[in-house]
Design a protein around this motif. Structure first.
Motif, PDB file in Angstrom:
ATOM      1  N   LEU A   1       0.836  -1.203   0.000  1.00 21.30           N
ATOM      2  CA  LEU A   1       0.000   0.000   0.000  1.00 21.30           C
ATOM      3  C   LEU A   1       0.871   1.254   0.000  1.00 21.30           C
ATOM      4  N   ALA A   2       1.954   1.227   0.781  1.00 21.04           N
ATOM      5  CA  ALA A   2       2.869   2.371   0.797  1.00 21.04           C
ATOM      6  C   ALA A   2       3.579   2.517  -0.548  1.00 21.04           C
ATOM      7  N   PHE A   3       3.864   1.395  -1.198  1.00 21.78           N
ATOM      8  CA  PHE A   3       4.499   1.456  -2.513  1.00 21.78           C
ATOM      9  C   PHE A   3       3.585   2.151  -3.515  1.00 21.78           C
ATOM     10  N   ALA A   4       2.288   1.847  -3.436  1.00 18.12           N
ATOM     11  CA  ALA A   4       1.332   2.527  -4.308  1.00 18.12           C
ATOM     12  C   ALA A   4       1.320   4.023  -4.028  1.00 18.12           C
ATOM     13  N   ALA A   5       1.409   4.381  -2.756  1.00 16.93           N
ATOM     14  CA  ALA A   5       1.413   5.796  -2.382  1.00 16.93           C
ATOM     15  C   ALA A   5       2.642   6.510  -2.931  1.00 16.93           C
ATOM     16  N   ILE A   6       3.797   5.854  -2.857  1.00 19.26           N
ATOM     17  CA  ILE A   6       5.052   6.471  -3.279  1.00 19.26           C
ATOM     18  C   ILE A   6       5.115   6.631  -4.791  1.00 19.26           C
ATOM     19  N   THR A   7       4.591   5.645  -5.522  1.00 16.56           N
ATOM     20  CA  THR A   7       4.768   5.608  -6.973  1.00 16.56           C
ATOM     21  C   THR A   7       3.587   6.157  -7.751  1.00 16.56           C
ATOM     22  N   GLY A   8       2.509   6.521  -7.062  1.00 13.76           N
ATOM     23  CA  GLY A   8       1.346   7.030  -7.774  1.00 13.76           C
ATOM     24  C   GLY A   8       0.555   5.953  -8.488  1.00 13.76           C
ATOM     25  N   SER A   9       0.736   4.712  -8.061  1.00 11.13           N
ATOM     26  CA  SER A   9       0.010   3.599  -8.670  1.00 11.13           C
ATOM     27  C   SER A   9      -1.152   3.184  -7.770  1.00 11.13           C
ATOM     28  N   THR A  10      -1.830   2.094  -8.140  1.00 14.94           N
ATOM     29  CA  THR A  10      -2.984   1.610  -7.371  1.00 14.94           C
ATOM     30  C   THR A  10      -2.742   0.185  -6.900  1.00 14.94           C
ATOM     31  N   CYS A  11      -3.075  -0.059  -5.658  1.00 13.79           N
ATOM     32  CA  CYS A  11      -2.905  -1.401  -5.088  1.00 13.79           C
ATOM     33  C   CYS A  11      -4.122  -1.742  -4.247  1.00 13.79           C
ATOM     34  N   THR A  12      -4.603  -2.982  -4.398  1.00 14.83           N
ATOM     35  CA  THR A  12      -5.714  -3.481  -3.591  1.00 14.83           C
ATOM     36  C   THR A  12      -5.263  -4.680  -2.783  1.00 14.83           C
ATOM     37  N   VAL A  13      -5.561  -4.649  -1.485  1.00 12.92           N
ATOM     38  CA  VAL A  13      -5.379  -5.813  -0.613  1.00 12.92           C
ATOM     39  C   VAL A  13      -6.772  -6.361  -0.353  1.00 12.92           C
ATOM     40  N   PRO A  14      -7.082  -7.566  -0.853  1.00 16.67           N
ATOM     41  CA  PRO A  14      -8.474  -8.008  -0.902  1.00 16.67           C
ATOM     42  C   PRO A  14      -9.096  -8.497   0.391  1.00 16.67           C
ATOM     43  N   ASN A  15      -8.325  -8.840   1.413  1.00 19.93           N
ATOM     44  CA  ASN A  15      -8.980  -9.382   2.607  1.00 19.93           C
ATOM     45  C   ASN A  15      -8.591  -8.660   3.898  1.00 19.93           C
ATOM     46  N   ILE A  16      -8.346  -7.365   3.776  1.00 23.60           N
ATOM     47  CA  ILE A  16      -8.171  -6.501   4.947  1.00 23.60           C
ATOM     48  C   ILE A  16      -8.991  -5.242   4.692  1.00 23.60           C
TER      49      ILE A  16
END
Length: 410
Positions: free
Chosen positions: A352-367
């Motif tokens: 999630l932090a990587f998505a924040a740093i790079t301007g990309s999108t990330c989904t964690v499906p079970n949290i």
């Protein structure tokens, strides 16, 4: 095979555990290699050196090696060796990597499912073993800690287990709290959670003679167990220290009395694992348990809340009658047909932090917002104020980072 996307992480963990059980190395800097080769020789065993050695083999095809690649345990990807890029092999066997600035990423969203939470995995195993009926547990963390817990529960006859879906699902059929004296001592390694939970559970063994010894490695024998032992002794349990006062090994005598129930006191400042240990086993006491945490501020309240929430999922309702006081009724857990272990919320902060740093999108499906783990609020409480777009349902979290250079400091 895992790096190429063919083998599930659960299979990798099971295979690594199997290799270690036979005394075989699983990493470049494995202690077994260090003990046999020595530090000087081991320093020569760098990935490039191994690649050079392998290059003289007839299985080399240009900058590829022909390797047997698994699709699952017991089945190969092909009926012949598979061509694998040298760069990928070197990356996998390396003990470290250098992280460089990422290029501009495409808008494609990533879905990442981190390994299961260790805290939830251990609780789920004990609850399902003490419960009645079959429970299919998915996303269980495959680690030494959970393996120790599972092995101890089987040694006490608490449950029957079977694997399904190529090891992705563990079927635990609980015996309703009917435990027997194990044939040998329970060796718990350095699994602290398992040691604390089992210190109480062993007292549920249905026997009127003999004893069970809980022990571990040298580090475990230094870790405190005194507050939990004192509370159990006050509740009618017969426990002796075999070596140092206040630590494992413990000898638990089987008197047929089990847990008496009634009023149990623990210092609020002790590990929440002591509290959870008593909570999880309390339904099998002879009388309802009134657990009081006395003294200072409670340590790690979220983990106590996690235990109580999971007990409810297995059919036991704990009543909080005061800020630090809980009443647990007697009864037996009713296993749900299926139980999915939440991914570890602390591990989920990285993608999630990587998505924040790079301007990309990330989904964690079970949290999501209904998570049992405190770190599940990382996206909402930390990344959203930093300028990220956060979409969180009860069971999933999606983070989209702002354009490069627009992430705000807190």
């Amino acid at each position: 095979a895992r790096r190429m996307g063919h083998l599930r992480p659960e299979a990798v963990a099971r295979l690594a555990r199997c290799l270690r059980a036979y005394g075989l190395p699983t990493t470049m800097d494995d202690p077994l290699l260090r003990a046999r080769a020595g530090d000087a020789r081991l320093a020569e065993l760098r990935p490039q050196r191994l690649m050079d050695v392998m290059s003289v083999d007839k299985k080399t095809v240009g900058k590829q090696k022909r390797l047997v690649v698994l699709a699952r345990l017991g089945k190969t990807l092909e009926m012949q060796p598979t061509n694998v890029e040298d760069a990928l092999i070197a990356e996998v066997i390396s003990t470290g990597v250098r992280v460089l600035p990422a290029p501009e990423l495409s808008a494609a969203a990533a879905v990442v499912t981190p390994p299961g939470s260790k805290s939830i995995s251990n609780r789920a195993l004990l609850l399902a073993a003490l419960g009645r009926g079959a429970c299919r547990i998915r996303n269980l963390l495959h680690s030494d800690d959970t393996q120790v817990m599972l092995a101890a529960l089987q040694a006490m006859g608490a449950c029957d287990v079977a694997w399904e879906d190529d090891g992705a699902t563990l079927v635990v059929t609980g015996n309703g709290g009917q435990l027997r004296r194990p044939d040998a001592e329970l060796y718990l390694g350095n699994a602290g959670t398992a040691a604390r939970f089992l210190t109480t559970a062993v007292n549920l063994v249905d026997a009127c003679d003999g004893a069970t010894v809980l022990t571990g490695n040298a580090r475990m024998k230094q870790r405190p167990a005194g507050p939990l032992v004192d509370a159990l002794r006050a509740n009618g349990c017969d426990i002796e220290y075999c070596e140092s006062e206040g630590s494992l090994p413990l000898r638990v005598a089987h008197t047929g009395r089990g847990l008496s129930g009634g009023h149990v006191q623990l210092a609020a400042s002790v590990s929440s694992q002591y509290v959870s240990s008593i909570l999880l086993c309390a339904p099998y006491a002879r009388a309802p348990v009134r657990l009081e945490l006395v003294g200072d501020k409670v340590i790690s309240q979220p983990y106590i809340d996690m235990t109580i929430a999971m007990m409810a999922q297995f059919g036991c309702q704990v009543e909080r009658v005061a800020a630090n006081e809980y009443v647990i009724p007697t009864g037996a857990y009713a296993n749900p047909a299926e139980y999915e272990v939440e991914s570890d919320a602390s591990s989920a902060t990285y993608p999630l932090a990587f998505a924040a740093i790079t301007g990309s999108t990330c989904t964690v499906p079970n949290i999501g917002s209904a998570s049992l783990q405190g770190d599940a609020r990382f996206a909402v409480d930390v990344l959203r104020p930093m300028g990220c777009t956060v979409k969180q349902t009860a069971t999933s979290t999606t983070v989209t980072g702002p354009p490069r250079g627009q992430l705000r400091a807190l």
